[in-house]
Design an enzyme around this catalytic site. Structure first.
Site, PDB file in Angstrom:
ATOM      1  CB  VAL A  82      37.539   3.645 -24.472  1.00  0.00           C
ATOM      2  CG1 VAL A  82      36.569   4.776 -24.247  1.00  0.00           C
ATOM      3  CG2 VAL A  82      37.113   2.413 -23.978  1.00  0.00           C
ATOM      4  CG  HIS A  83      40.679   3.583 -30.238  1.00  0.00           C
ATOM      5  ND1 HIS A  83      40.304   2.371 -31.337  1.00  0.00           N
ATOM      6  CD2 HIS A  83      39.576   4.244 -30.557  1.00  0.00           C
ATOM      7  CE1 HIS A  83      39.248   2.690 -32.241  1.00  0.00           C
ATOM      8  NE2 HIS A  83      38.755   3.792 -31.686  1.00  0.00           N
ATOM      9  CG  ASP A  84      44.033   6.360 -26.647  1.00  0.00           C
ATOM     10  OD1 ASP A  84      43.752   7.568 -26.616  1.00  0.00           O
ATOM     11  OD2 ASP A  84      44.517   5.770 -27.547  1.00  0.00           O
TER      12      ASP A  84
END
Ligand code: RIB
Ligand code: CA
Length: 317
Positions: free
Chosen positions: A241-243
């Site tokens: 979940v990069h963000d």
């Protein structure tokens, strides 16, 4: 308790964007004052509707949503990311519509007014293409200069790309905007693939916030397409979940280990377009250097996220 940090999130929801917004809403350290939307994962109208609905899901339709750029600055983004995030951008989950509408001001105006009026330095988390931030720099440079901290999810120092062999999606979507932002001398942290890819949210963690209550359950449902995609494409039992990792750094400065580096974006039209060329030969003393995140404790970052998401339902993990 120390004063809450005023926070703006510039976003293209997007599954991991949704998690990042929910994380911010669950975190007492920050006061989410504005969400600005930008084209990216899916079309502008859809990302904007998604932003409104995610805020409403968490009972925060009071947070204003201002609409930003529909397209990148110079060259069209080659493709959206509906195949990753779902055609409507939230993993196929239909959230209830928000009673709130969008802010009547364009995103750049709303952001400039907030920055100008805030007596306290504002953190801006940019977790989509950087078109809005580049436009803020061009139209309201004096307001942009008031940004206390700009935390960008984007780029890669040494992990190559995810949308192409060379480029990470947010930078690739508008390389000219990214070059303008990284070269502006703002207090910028680059949270790139070097630290996001090792930070895997496993199904065990997802199950914990899914069990906490309706908001966590819905967040888990939104993630499911990401989980399936990761299993199919990478064979991994979890999701990146990069963000949400970028928002973790915005909420808890110092979570990530950073080094001041010179960063240049490849804005050519060749195979390297959108690549962030990070000079790791030395620590930069340049005024336009960027704090590049190079180290992370994945387990600690994931635990932070899971525990916070459980709080959205009033539960403790
Ligand atoms: O490369 C990851 C980034 O691209 C994230 O912001 C994700 O939402 C996608 O937009
Ligand atoms: Ca995003």
């Amino acid at each position: 308790m120390t004063e809450r940090i005023p926070l703006v999130i510039d976003t293209d929801p997007g599954i991991d964007d949704a998690l990042a917004v929910l994380l911010a809403l669950a975190s007492p350290e920050v006061d989410l004052r504005l969400v600005t939307t930008v084209h990216g994962n899916v079309e502008l109208e859809q990302v904007t509707e998604n932003a409104l609905r995610v805020l409403h899901l968490a009972g925060r339709s009071d947070v204003p949503v201002a609409v930003g750029a529909r397209a990148s600055l110079i060259h069209p983004q080659p493709e959206r990311a509906g195949h990753v995030h779902g055609a409507a951008g939230l993993g196929g989950v239909e959230l209830p519509p928000s009673p709130a509408g969008v802010d009547p001001r364009p995103a750049v105006t709303a952001l400039a007014e907030l920055l100008t009026a805030s007596p306290t330095p504002v953190t801006v988390a940019a977790i989509g293409p950087l078109t809005n931030i580049a436009l803020l720099l061009a139209v309201h440079p004096e307001a942009a200069a008031r940004i206390g901290r700009l935390v960008v999810m984007g780029g890669s120092a040494g992990r190559g790309g995810n949308v192409t062999a060379a480029a990470e999606f947010n930078i690739w979507s508008d390389p000219e905007a990214a070059q303008a932002v990284f070269g502006a001398g703002l207090p910028t942290v680059m949270v790139g693939l070097d630290v996001t890819l090792p930070t895997v949210l496993t199904t065990d963690g997802i199950d914990r916030f899914a069990a906490a209550g309706p908001v966590g359950r819905t967040a888990a449902a939104i993630l499911q397409q990401y989980v399936d995609h990761a299993k199919d494409v990478y064979g991994t039992p979890g999701v990146v979940v990069h963000d949400a990792l970028a928002l973790t750094e915005a909420i808890a400065p110092g979570t990530l280990g950073t080094v001041r580096r010179d960063v240049v974006v490849d804005t050519t039209l060749g195979a390297g377009r959108g690549q962030t060329l990070v000079d790791r030969r030395s620590v930069s003393a340049s005024a336009t250097a960027v704090e590049v995140a190079e180290t992370v404790d994945p387990a600690s970052a994931v635990e932070f996220l899971v525990q916070r998401l459980c709080l959205l339902d009033g539960a403790r993990a």
